[in-house]
Scaffold this active site. Structure first.
Site, PDB file in Angstrom:
ATOM      1  N   ARG A  85       0.815  -1.226   0.000  1.00  0.00           N
ATOM      2  CA  ARG A  85       0.000   0.000   0.000  1.00  0.00           C
ATOM      3  C   ARG A  85       0.850   1.278   0.000  1.00  0.00           C
ATOM      4  NH1 ARG A  85      -5.628  -0.441   1.468  1.00  0.00           N
ATOM      5  NH2 ARG A  85      -6.315  -2.342   0.472  1.00  0.00           N
ATOM      6  N   TYR A  91     -15.115 -11.425  -0.851  1.00  0.00           N
ATOM      7  CA  TYR A  91     -15.795 -10.170  -1.214  1.00  0.00           C
ATOM      8  C   TYR A  91     -16.929 -10.433  -2.208  1.00  0.00           C
ATOM      9  CZ  TYR A  91     -12.086  -7.629   1.164  1.00  0.00           C
ATOM     10  OH  TYR A  91     -11.226  -7.156   2.120  1.00  0.00           O
ATOM     11  N   ARG A 140      -3.156   6.581   0.725  1.00  0.00           N
ATOM     12  CA  ARG A 140      -3.670   7.761   1.422  1.00  0.00           C
ATOM     13  C   ARG A 140      -2.731   8.439   2.402  1.00  0.00           C
ATOM     14  NH1 ARG A 140      -9.138   4.815   3.030  1.00  0.00           N
ATOM     15  NH2 ARG A 140      -7.493   3.300   3.406  1.00  0.00           N
ATOM     16  N   ARG A 163      -6.429  11.955  -6.033  1.00  0.00           N
ATOM     17  CA  ARG A 163      -7.698  11.247  -5.900  1.00  0.00           C
ATOM     18  C   ARG A 163      -8.862  12.240  -5.824  1.00  0.00           C
ATOM     19  NH1 ARG A 163      -9.895   7.889  -0.836  1.00  0.00           N
ATOM     20  NH2 ARG A 163      -9.807  10.017  -0.110  1.00  0.00           N
ATOM     21  N   ASP A 168      -6.510  -2.497  -7.743  1.00  0.00           N
ATOM     22  CA  ASP A 168      -7.092  -3.151  -6.569  1.00  0.00           C
ATOM     23  C   ASP A 168      -7.440  -4.589  -6.895  1.00  0.00           C
ATOM     24  OD1 ASP A 168      -8.142  -2.258  -3.733  1.00  0.00           O
ATOM     25  OD2 ASP A 168      -9.548  -3.741  -4.509  1.00  0.00           O
TER      26      ASP A 168
HETATM   27  C1  CP3 Z   1      -8.294  -6.919   0.678  1.00  0.00           C
HETATM   28  C2  CP3 Z   1      -7.648  -6.021  -0.363  1.00  0.00           C
HETATM   29  C3  CP3 Z   1      -8.274  -4.994  -1.108  1.00  0.00           C
HETATM   30  N1  CP3 Z   1      -7.324  -4.452  -1.926  1.00  0.00           N
HETATM   31  C4  CP3 Z   1      -6.116  -5.057  -1.730  1.00  0.00           C
HETATM   32  C5  CP3 Z   1      -6.300  -6.068  -0.773  1.00  0.00           C
HETATM   33  C6  CP3 Z   1      -5.246  -7.058  -0.349  1.00  0.00           C
HETATM   34  C7  CP3 Z   1      -4.266  -6.490   0.583  1.00  0.00           C
HETATM   35  C8  CP3 Z   1      -4.823  -6.054   1.913  1.00  0.00           C
HETATM   36  O1  CP3 Z   1      -5.332  -6.915   2.648  1.00  0.00           O
HETATM   37  O2  CP3 Z   1      -4.715  -4.859   2.189  1.00  0.00           O
HETATM   38  C9  CP3 Z   1      -4.845  -4.814  -2.412  1.00  0.00           C
HETATM   39  C10 CP3 Z   1      -4.507  -3.454  -2.879  1.00  0.00           C
HETATM   40  N2  CP3 Z   1      -5.267  -2.316  -2.832  1.00  0.00           N
HETATM   41  C11 CP3 Z   1      -4.572  -1.276  -3.373  1.00  0.00           C
HETATM   42  C12 CP3 Z   1      -3.339  -1.762  -3.840  1.00  0.00           C
HETATM   43  C13 CP3 Z   1      -2.390  -0.881  -4.643  1.00  0.00           C
HETATM   44  C14 CP3 Z   1      -0.994  -1.031  -4.581  1.00  0.00           C
HETATM   45  C15 CP3 Z   1      -0.310  -0.721  -3.261  1.00  0.00           C
HETATM   46  O3  CP3 Z   1       0.075   0.438  -3.045  1.00  0.00           O
HETATM   47  O4  CP3 Z   1      -0.056  -1.681  -2.496  1.00  0.00           O
HETATM   48  C16 CP3 Z   1      -3.279  -3.116  -3.499  1.00  0.00           C
HETATM   49  C17 CP3 Z   1      -2.151  -4.101  -3.723  1.00  0.00           C
HETATM   50  C18 CP3 Z   1      -5.045   0.108  -3.501  1.00  0.00           C
HETATM   51  C19 CP3 Z   1      -6.145   0.572  -2.649  1.00  0.00           C
HETATM   52  N3  CP3 Z   1      -7.334  -0.055  -2.405  1.00  0.00           N
HETATM   53  C20 CP3 Z   1      -8.132   0.728  -1.604  1.00  0.00           C
HETATM   54  C21 CP3 Z   1      -7.423   1.920  -1.329  1.00  0.00           C
HETATM   55  C22 CP3 Z   1      -7.975   3.081  -0.549  1.00  0.00           C
HETATM   56  C23 CP3 Z   1      -8.960   3.789  -1.412  1.00  0.00           C
HETATM   57  C24 CP3 Z   1      -9.004   5.261  -1.137  1.00  0.00           C
HETATM   58  O5  CP3 Z   1      -8.141   5.986  -1.666  1.00  0.00           O
HETATM   59  O6  CP3 Z   1      -9.899   5.670  -0.423  1.00  0.00           O
HETATM   60  C25 CP3 Z   1      -6.183   1.843  -1.983  1.00  0.00           C
HETATM   61  C26 CP3 Z   1      -5.105   2.880  -2.041  1.00  0.00           C
HETATM   62  C27 CP3 Z   1      -9.520   0.406  -1.153  1.00  0.00           C
HETATM   63  C28 CP3 Z   1      -9.781  -0.974  -0.688  1.00  0.00           C
HETATM   64  N4  CP3 Z   1      -9.542  -2.105  -1.387  1.00  0.00           N
HETATM   65  C29 CP3 Z   1      -9.870  -3.208  -0.634  1.00  0.00           C
HETATM   66  C30 CP3 Z   1     -10.399  -2.752   0.586  1.00  0.00           C
HETATM   67  C31 CP3 Z   1     -10.885  -3.640   1.720  1.00  0.00           C
HETATM   68  C32 CP3 Z   1     -10.370  -1.358   0.546  1.00  0.00           C
HETATM   69  C33 CP3 Z   1     -10.921  -0.401   1.573  1.00  0.00           C
HETATM   70  C34 CP3 Z   1     -10.100  -0.361   2.781  1.00  0.00           C
HETATM   71  C35 CP3 Z   1      -8.964   0.616   2.619  1.00  0.00           C
HETATM   72  O7  CP3 Z   1      -9.243   1.718   2.160  1.00  0.00           O
HETATM   73  O8  CP3 Z   1      -7.846   0.273   2.977  1.00  0.00           O
HETATM   74  C36 CP3 Z   1      -9.711  -4.611  -1.073  1.00  0.00           C
END
Ligand code: CP3
Length: 345
Positions: free
Chosen positions: A28, A152, A32, A41, A78
């Site tokens: 990640r 999911y 944010r 964003r 994602d």
């Molecule tokens: C379960 C899962 C998701 N997404 C992901 C997982 C597996 C890893 C983990 O367990 O964290 C993986 C993921 N999500 C994102 C990346 C991008 C690359 C990185 O920087 O690692 C990666 C590799 C961007 C993202 N994916 C998400 C964001 C935040 C969105 C925002 O900007 O508001 C980002 C940067 C949103 C997201 N996406 C997901 C959730 C549950 C959420 C909401 C919770 C949260 O915000 O952390 C599903």
């Protein structure tokens, strides 16, 4: 070929060559906690708009590389892009987690109409990033593992302990197996296309692997990940695959042995010394600083870093967190982390 690898410490480590100073990236890392991410964003109007705009997504992928010089860039996208391409609607509402509709508890897989072109922008992001990265930076693609993605798809959103999905898997293993298989098949195509567009290694995120009983773990984590590794390797030989079965704990050695991933990601609950003792010698590992130690900084951070570094003196190691960086993490703590891991570099 080899010359290019040695210029890329992360790729070289994934191929089994230990580096004196471990390569580092953070899960990640594009996200944010970075003001430049929040600004872009806001301009694009939301997460999905950002992730489907190749130019903007490439910019977000590059932001942490520019700011910190990490050894790896991870594609900004994602894991839920795959269910979206399988025909579920995907929304990331402000202040809540992602939503998928219709949930597979309310419909059947066969009722979804696939929309494969929804993945096209991702490949556009990959080719832009590949052209812009510094030569020493390795480029990682990724996908969710079938079990985690299924949790999911079945519920339509994140769920506590993945109970509804685990129940479905017991109640109707045939139907659930079809869901897992459909996700695995598309995931192989999706990762092969990321590789074709320019990623150099891939990571499989199995964020909820920890909630399964041993038999369910074998069937829904090990088997589909083994299938993805086998088929992807046939299509893209030589491209390293990192498996990250979060929460797998004592099941890690079996996971590594049976999936045949090239490297294993460790979450922060794993004692790095125990992992080093139990995993096959020479197998590269990635991890596993507690993201909360990074959030807190100071002494807690220094101690956490030193423990991880000390445990992997003899093994190819990629420094990373045990899971994603928290959004309230101060930038200065990331700088402190990099300075300590890299020492004089
Ligand atoms: C379960 C899962 C998701 N997404 C992901 C997982 C597996 C890893 C983990 O367990 O964290 C993986 C993921 N999500 C994102 C990346 C991008 C690359 C990185 O920087 O690692 C990666 C590799 C961007 C993202 N994916 C998400 C964001 C935040 C969105 C925002 O900007 O508001 C980002 C940067 C949103 C997201 N996406 C997901 C959730 C549950 C959420 C909401 C919770 C949260 O915000 O952390 C599903």
């Amino acid at each position: 070929m080899i010359e290019r690898d040695t210029a890329k410490p992360l790729l070289s480590t994934l191929r089994g060559k230990r580096q004196d100073v471990p390569p580092i990236w953070l899960m990640r890392q594009a996200g944010r906690y970075l003001p430049e991410y929040r600004a872009l964003r806001a301009e694009k109007g939301g997460f999905l708009a950002l992730a489907t705009d190749p130019e903007a997504a490439a910019e977000v992928t590059l932001q942490p590389i520019r700011r910190f010089g990490f050894d790896g860039a991870i594609l900004f996208s994602d894991i839920l892009m795959v269910p979206w391409a399988m025909g579920q609607d995907l929304t990331f509402g402000p202040g809540e987690g992602p939503r998928l509709a219709p949930a597979l508890i309310d419909t059947v897989l066969g009722a979804l109409e696939a929309v494969p072109e929804r993945l096209q922008p991702v490949y556009g992001t990959v080719s832009r990033v590949a052209a812009a990265l510094p030569s020493q930076t390795s480029f990682l693609g990724f996908a969710g593992s079938p079990w985690t993605v299924a949790t999911y798809m079945v519920v339509g959103q994140g769920s506590k302990d993945q109970e509804a999905t685990r129940t479905l898997a017991y109640r109707d293993p045939g139907a659930f197996g079809e869901i897992i298989h459909a996700i695995a098949t598309l995931t192989v195509d999706y990762l092969a296309a990321q590789i074709e567009a320019g990623v150099e290694a891939v990571q499989l995120f199995d964020s909820w692997a920890g909630s399964l009983s041993p038999e369910q773990f074998e069937r829904w984590v090990i088997e589909p990940n083994a299938l993805i590794v086998r088929e992807l390797r046939a299509r893209a030989p030589g491209v390293p695959i990192i498996g990250f079965p979060k929460g797998a704990g004592a099941k890690l050695p079996a996971y590594a042995q049976l999936t045949k991933v090239d490297a294993v990601g460790l979450d922060e609950t794993v004692d790095p010394r125990v992992a080093d003792a139990q995993l096959p010698s020479g197998l590269p590992v990635q991890g596993n600083l507690d993201p909360l130690a990074l959030l807190v900084g100071g002494e807690a951070l220094d101690r956490g870093i030193d423990r991880v570094l000390a445990a992997f003196q003899e093994r190819p190691h990629i420094f990373n967190l045990g899971h994603g960086i928290g959004q309230h993490t101060p930038i200065a703590h990331v700088e402190q982390l990099l300075a300590r891991v890299r020492g004089g570099r």
